[in-house]
Motif scaffolding. Sequence first.
Motif, PDB file in Angstrom:
ATOM      1  N   GLN A  57       0.737  -1.101  -0.168  1.00 46.63           N
ATOM      2  CA  GLN A  57       0.002  -0.022  -0.112  1.00 46.63           C
ATOM      3  C   GLN A  57       0.832   1.306   0.037  1.00 46.63           C
ATOM      4  OE1 GLN A  57      -3.349  -0.821   0.186  1.00 46.63           O
ATOM      5  NE2 GLN A  57      -3.664   0.977  -0.790  1.00 46.63           N
ATOM      6  N   HIS A  58       1.997   1.182   0.955  1.00 43.78           N
ATOM      7  CA  HIS A  58       3.008   2.507   0.701  1.00 43.78           C
ATOM      8  C   HIS A  58       3.516   2.694  -0.519  1.00 43.78           C
ATOM      9  CE1 HIS A  58       6.539   4.766   1.915  1.00 43.78           C
ATOM     10  NE2 HIS A  58       7.171   3.899   1.332  1.00 43.78           N
ATOM     11  N   LEU A  59       3.808   1.606  -1.368  1.00 38.88           N
ATOM     12  CA  LEU A  59       4.198   1.889  -2.809  1.00 38.88           C
ATOM     13  C   LEU A  59       3.397   2.406  -3.584  1.00 38.88           C
ATOM     14  CD1 LEU A  59       6.193  -1.652  -3.295  1.00 38.88           C
ATOM     15  CD2 LEU A  59       7.188   0.702  -2.692  1.00 38.88           C
ATOM     16  N   THR A  60       1.947   2.138  -3.439  1.00 46.61           N
ATOM     17  CA  THR A  60       0.929   2.847  -4.335  1.00 46.61           C
ATOM     18  C   THR A  60       1.071   4.285  -4.119  1.00 46.61           C
ATOM     19  OG1 THR A  60      -0.716   2.803  -2.868  1.00 46.61           O
ATOM     20  CG2 THR A  60      -0.522   0.839  -4.035  1.00 46.61           C
ATOM     21  N   VAL A  61       1.587   4.816  -2.833  1.00 52.66           N
ATOM     22  CA  VAL A  61       1.520   6.184  -2.751  1.00 52.66           C
ATOM     23  C   VAL A  61       2.819   6.709  -3.232  1.00 52.66           C
ATOM     24  CG1 VAL A  61       1.663   8.014  -0.807  1.00 52.66           C
ATOM     25  CG2 VAL A  61       0.194   6.016  -0.446  1.00 52.66           C
TER      26      VAL A  61
END
Length: 268
Positions: free
Chosen positions: A144-148
């Motif tokens: 999820q962090h990588l989507t940001v």
Amino acid sequence: MVMSALLKFLFPPPPSLVVSALSVVNLVSLTSGGFSEMRGKHMKYSKFWNATTANSAKQIKLSSRAAMLMLYTPAFLAGVASFFIFPNEGLRSTLLQSALTLHFFKRDLEVLFVHKYSGYMYLDSAIPIALSYFVSAATMTYSQHLTVTEGLPQPQIDLMYPGVAVFLIGIIGNLYHHYLLSKLRGVGEKEYKIPKGGLFGLVICPHYLFEITMFYGISMISQTVYSLCFTIGTTFYLVGRSYATRKWYLSKFEDFPKNVKAVIPFVF
């Protein structure tokens, strides 16, 4: 065509070989575990903690309560840590972190205050399950962090808010049926009984049905490829475990109602 349809509901896969590899590993290993359960090769906990007795004298045996705490606590701590490692990354990330942390915190509380245990668990079964939960919780928040950080485009169809509702239905239904299971035994009792109440009149594992529901809620909040792979794999595993559980009840209780399915009412 299938991928283009899926991308309406998912973030594009992040440029991370680790996350991509773990997505495949989770899906394949959990699905394989579900089919193994159906073939009679069980993970050794709960009713099946002593299913395989070969070389059991050489294995380290833990009480079920201690083993279950060992299973869930690292994943709970991973959820708590994610708030500090990936802070202020938007509502979707916060909801995902909250859902994962709440789920594993609930499981720890159930171990301590709800469940009544009668068996044991071998350390060689506890370690891979604990690692699986921990790695999955950590990877889900990292994905999820990588989507940001990678600026990935939002899914065309936003499932975040429906996902919260599905998650709450799942976690409440799971807790309720765990509570019903705990009431089957009086003080000092250890024998198994046929569960009653709730959806136990339709399926023998409604707690698994609601756990599956809860993880689909988490996937809807997250909308990442990794979360979906983990949820699909978990579905196959819990369906296989439910099949094995129903088969166990049929072998132990002559009066077990044949119309009660494993995990999907009226179907399976």
